[in-house]
Design a protein around this motif. Structure first.
Motif, mmCIF file in Angstrom:
data_model
loop_
_atom_site.group_PDB
_atom_site.id
_atom_site.type_symbol
_atom_site.label_atom_id
_atom_site.label_comp_id
_atom_site.label_asym_id
_atom_site.label_seq_id
_atom_site.Cartn_x
_atom_site.Cartn_y
_atom_site.Cartn_z
ATOM 1 N N PHE A 269 58.209 -51.607 -25.494
ATOM 2 C CA PHE A 269 59.221 -51.967 -24.499
ATOM 3 C C PHE A 269 60.481 -51.121 -24.672
ATOM 4 O O PHE A 269 61.064 -50.645 -23.690
ATOM 5 C CB PHE A 269 59.552 -53.455 -24.623
ATOM 6 C CG PHE A 269 60.711 -53.907 -23.789
ATOM 7 C CD1 PHE A 269 60.583 -54.051 -22.422
ATOM 8 C CD2 PHE A 269 61.945 -54.179 -24.378
ATOM 9 C CE1 PHE A 269 61.666 -54.463 -21.645
ATOM 10 C CE2 PHE A 269 63.020 -54.584 -23.619
ATOM 11 C CZ PHE A 269 62.880 -54.728 -22.245
ATOM 12 N N VAL A 270 60.901 -50.915 -25.919
ATOM 13 C CA VAL A 270 62.096 -50.107 -26.186
ATOM 14 C C VAL A 270 61.887 -48.670 -25.722
ATOM 15 O O VAL A 270 62.780 -48.053 -25.125
ATOM 16 C CB VAL A 270 62.455 -50.159 -27.683
ATOM 17 C CG1 VAL A 270 63.602 -49.199 -28.003
ATOM 18 C CG2 VAL A 270 62.832 -51.576 -28.093
ATOM 19 N N ILE A 271 60.715 -48.118 -25.988
ATOM 20 C CA ILE A 271 60.422 -46.745 -25.555
ATOM 21 C C ILE A 271 60.444 -46.648 -24.030
ATOM 22 O O ILE A 271 61.001 -45.702 -23.454
ATOM 23 C CB ILE A 271 59.066 -46.288 -26.111
ATOM 24 C CG1 ILE A 271 59.138 -46.145 -27.633
ATOM 25 C CG2 ILE A 271 58.639 -44.959 -25.478
ATOM 26 C CD1 ILE A 271 57.812 -45.804 -28.276
ATOM 27 N N LEU A 272 59.850 -47.629 -23.361
ATOM 28 C CA LEU A 272 59.777 -47.590 -21.901
ATOM 29 C C LEU A 272 61.158 -47.639 -21.261
ATOM 30 O O LEU A 272 61.462 -46.862 -20.341
ATOM 31 C CB LEU A 272 58.915 -48.753 -21.389
ATOM 32 C CG LEU A 272 57.415 -48.656 -21.664
ATOM 33 C CD1 LEU A 272 56.705 -49.930 -21.218
ATOM 34 C CD2 LEU A 272 56.817 -47.455 -20.952
ATOM 35 N N ILE A 273 62.017 -48.536 -21.734
ATOM 36 C CA ILE A 273 63.338 -48.655 -21.094
ATOM 37 C C ILE A 273 64.208 -47.441 -21.401
ATOM 38 O O ILE A 273 65.006 -47.006 -20.561
ATOM 39 C CB ILE A 273 64.047 -49.950 -21.523
ATOM 40 C CG1 ILE A 273 64.307 -49.985 -23.029
ATOM 41 C CG2 ILE A 273 63.252 -51.168 -21.082
ATOM 42 C CD1 ILE A 273 65.138 -51.183 -23.471
ATOM 43 N N PHE B 296 71.430 -43.240 -26.839
ATOM 44 C CA PHE B 296 72.075 -43.357 -28.146
ATOM 45 C C PHE B 296 73.226 -44.356 -28.138
ATOM 46 O O PHE B 296 73.585 -44.902 -29.177
ATOM 47 C CB PHE B 296 72.585 -41.981 -28.591
ATOM 48 C CG PHE B 296 71.489 -41.012 -28.918
ATOM 49 C CD1 PHE B 296 70.881 -41.032 -30.153
ATOM 50 C CD2 PHE B 296 71.043 -40.098 -27.976
ATOM 51 C CE1 PHE B 296 69.856 -40.159 -30.464
ATOM 52 C CE2 PHE B 296 70.021 -39.212 -28.272
ATOM 53 C CZ PHE B 296 69.420 -39.240 -29.525
ATOM 54 N N GLY B 297 73.813 -44.618 -26.932
ATOM 55 C CA GLY B 297 74.921 -45.556 -26.869
ATOM 56 C C GLY B 297 74.486 -47.003 -26.980
ATOM 57 O O GLY B 297 75.096 -47.788 -27.709
ATOM 58 N N ASP B 298 73.420 -47.381 -26.272
ATOM 59 C CA ASP B 298 72.928 -48.764 -26.302
ATOM 60 C C ASP B 298 71.424 -48.742 -26.057
ATOM 61 O O ASP B 298 70.961 -48.942 -24.930
ATOM 62 C CB ASP B 298 73.637 -49.599 -25.235
ATOM 63 C CG ASP B 298 73.413 -51.091 -25.430
ATOM 64 O OD1 ASP B 298 72.625 -51.464 -26.329
ATOM 65 O OD2 ASP B 298 74.025 -51.882 -24.689
ATOM 66 N N PRO B 299 70.635 -48.497 -27.087
ATOM 67 C CA PRO B 299 69.186 -48.315 -26.900
ATOM 68 C C PRO B 299 68.458 -49.565 -26.438
ATOM 69 O O PRO B 299 67.347 -49.461 -25.913
ATOM 70 C CB PRO B 299 68.713 -47.888 -28.300
ATOM 71 C CG PRO B 299 69.763 -48.394 -29.233
ATOM 72 C CD PRO B 299 71.050 -48.330 -28.495
ATOM 73 N N LEU B 300 69.033 -50.756 -26.624
ATOM 74 C CA LEU B 300 68.351 -51.992 -26.231
ATOM 75 C C LEU B 300 68.750 -52.471 -24.845
ATOM 76 O O LEU B 300 68.221 -53.468 -24.364
ATOM 77 C CB LEU B 300 68.639 -53.105 -27.258
ATOM 78 C CG LEU B 300 68.130 -52.846 -28.676
ATOM 79 C CD1 LEU B 300 68.472 -54.020 -29.579
ATOM 80 C CD2 LEU B 300 66.630 -52.598 -28.688
ATOM 81 N N ALA B 301 69.684 -51.778 -24.199
ATOM 82 C CA ALA B 301 70.117 -52.178 -22.860
ATOM 83 C C ALA B 301 69.102 -51.731 -21.821
ATOM 84 O O ALA B 301 68.387 -50.742 -21.996
ATOM 85 C CB ALA B 301 71.486 -51.579 -22.555
ATOM 86 N N LEU B 302 69.055 -52.474 -20.711
ATOM 87 C CA LEU B 302 68.145 -52.120 -19.622
ATOM 88 C C LEU B 302 68.691 -50.926 -18.841
ATOM 89 O O LEU B 302 69.910 -50.741 -18.766
ATOM 90 C CB LEU B 302 67.966 -53.319 -18.687
ATOM 91 C CG LEU B 302 67.275 -54.540 -19.291
ATOM 92 C CD1 LEU B 302 67.238 -55.681 -18.277
ATOM 93 C CD2 LEU B 302 65.867 -54.213 -19.760
ATOM 94 N N PRO B 303 67.826 -50.123 -18.251
ATOM 95 C CA PRO B 303 68.279 -48.940 -17.494
ATOM 96 C C PRO B 303 68.824 -49.326 -16.127
ATOM 97 O O PRO B 303 68.135 -49.219 -15.107
ATOM 98 C CB PRO B 303 67.012 -48.091 -17.390
ATOM 99 C CG PRO B 303 65.903 -49.084 -17.438
ATOM 100 C CD PRO B 303 66.361 -50.187 -18.344
ATOM 101 N N ASN C 158 64.839 -37.334 -23.705
ATOM 102 C CA ASN C 158 64.439 -37.893 -22.412
ATOM 103 C C ASN C 158 62.992 -37.544 -22.086
ATOM 104 O O ASN C 158 62.191 -38.418 -21.724
ATOM 105 C CB ASN C 158 65.359 -37.363 -21.306
ATOM 106 C CG ASN C 158 66.797 -37.776 -21.489
ATOM 107 O OD1 ASN C 158 67.579 -37.071 -22.124
ATOM 108 N ND2 ASN C 158 67.157 -38.927 -20.947
ATOM 109 N N ALA C 159 62.649 -36.269 -22.226
ATOM 110 C CA ALA C 159 61.281 -35.844 -21.934
ATOM 111 C C ALA C 159 60.297 -36.391 -22.955
ATOM 112 O O ALA C 159 59.170 -36.775 -22.613
ATOM 113 C CB ALA C 159 61.212 -34.318 -21.894
ATOM 114 N N LEU C 160 60.705 -36.432 -24.218
ATOM 115 C CA LEU C 160 59.813 -36.935 -25.266
ATOM 116 C C LEU C 160 59.491 -38.403 -25.045
ATOM 117 O O LEU C 160 58.317 -38.819 -25.136
ATOM 118 C CB LEU C 160 60.461 -36.731 -26.633
ATOM 119 C CG LEU C 160 59.637 -37.169 -27.847
ATOM 120 C CD1 LEU C 160 58.328 -36.402 -27.910
ATOM 121 C CD2 LEU C 160 60.430 -36.960 -29.135
ATOM 122 N N LEU C 161 60.499 -39.219 -24.750
ATOM 123 C CA LEU C 161 60.261 -40.640 -24.504
ATOM 124 C C LEU C 161 59.452 -40.846 -23.236
ATOM 125 O O LEU C 161 58.615 -41.756 -23.162
ATOM 126 C CB LEU C 161 61.596 -41.379 -24.417
ATOM 127 C CG LEU C 161 62.390 -41.481 -25.722
ATOM 128 C CD1 LEU C 161 63.761 -42.108 -25.473
ATOM 129 C CD2 LEU C 161 61.621 -42.287 -26.762
#
Length: 279
Positions: free
Chosen positions: A30-34, A44-51, A245-248
């Motif tokens: 889920f973290v990777i997807l968002i 890097f600012g808030d990795p757990l926030a929704l896009p 961005n591309a890697l994720l």
């Protein structure tokens, strides 16, 4: 009545534990997807926030589609994974049936020999495997990967399936022989349907290392036309800077086929894991 309630309670508990483990295991996904849908600053600012809002960005997926032939990489990974699973389940089930059904001198030693692959990593033989593939002309072919992954998955397959096949009723198999069924017919028509949960369990635990492997694709199939999706994603990892961005985005796309295969085998997997809870 009490025994039925106890069995039902054990089954419910086993399902609850499995669901809890699934949720925990899927949280990194889920973290990777968002994060694949966010700007680099938001990652890097808030990795757990929704896009949401300004943090939403599809630049990673756009880069993946423009750089490299990821459609071909996915086809290669899917071909190698599905073919390897087919041969692992087929040959593993046949070997397990022979070990569990026919008693002969050295039966136990043969089983231990086949199980050695669980304790001895196949990567220790990388140099010898590479020499064999070069001599056979199979370098930079998907066949090389299929052969290696089949050999890698067989020990676990034989170890698990042989234990399940020992529990298949001898009366059922003898009844088939009395009716004139051949050993192949008994194996494919009577035994295999009864051990489907075990085969699904083997398939799930085998497909993940195959799909995510980087070692053997890098050594045996590093050409552009034979790259797997895991190897193709390495193009976004640089010596001094990574295109996160591309890697994720590439990793998110790579997760989808694994989830589909998992959902296909999930019902039988749950039956295979909980089979001991209902006795």
């Amino acid at each position: 009545m009490s025994s039925a309630r106890t069995s039902l309670g054990r089954t419910v508990a086993a399902h609850a534990v499995l669901i809890a483990y699934t949720v925990i295991a899927l949280f990194p996904v889920f973290v990777i997807l968002i994060n694949s849908l966010k700007t680099r600053k938001a990652i890097f600012g808030d990795p757990l926030a929704l896009p949401l809002g300004k943090s939403f960005d599809l630049v990673g997926y756009q880069t993946v589609m423009k750089q490299g032939d990821f459609v071909l990489y996915f086809q290669n990974s899917m071909t190698v994974t599905v073919a390897s699973l087919f041969f692992v389940l087929l040959f593993g089930a046949m070997a397990a049936f022979a070990l569990s059904e026919y008693r002969f001198r050295g039966n136990t030693l043969m089983g231990l020999y086949l199980a050695l692959g669980i304790m001895i990593p196949i990567r220790l033989g990388t140099v010898a495997i590479l020499e064999m593939m070069v001599a056979s002309g199979l370098v930079n072919t998907l066949t090389a990967l299929i052969l290696v992954y089949t050999a890698q998955g067989l020990p676990l397959s034989v170890f698990i399936l042989s234990e399940f096949m020992k529990s298949v009723s001898n009366d059922l198999k003898n009844a088939g022989r009395i009716d004139g069924l051949s050993e192949y017919a008994i194996f494919f028509r009577l035994v295999l349907p009864l051990v489907r949960p075990a085969m699904a369990t083997v398939a799930v635990f085998t497909m993940i290392p195959i799909w995510n492997d980087l070692w053997f694709p890098l050594i045996l199939a590093s050409a552009e036309q034979t790259k797997t999706v895991t190897l193709g994603a390495q193009v976004f990892i640089g010596q001094f800077q990574n295109d996160w961005n591309a890697l994720l985005a590439a990793l998110s796309l790579a997760i989808v086929p694994v989830l589909v295969l998992y959902l296909i085998f999930s019902r039988q997997l749950i039956r295979g894991i909980t089979v001991g809870a209902v006795k």
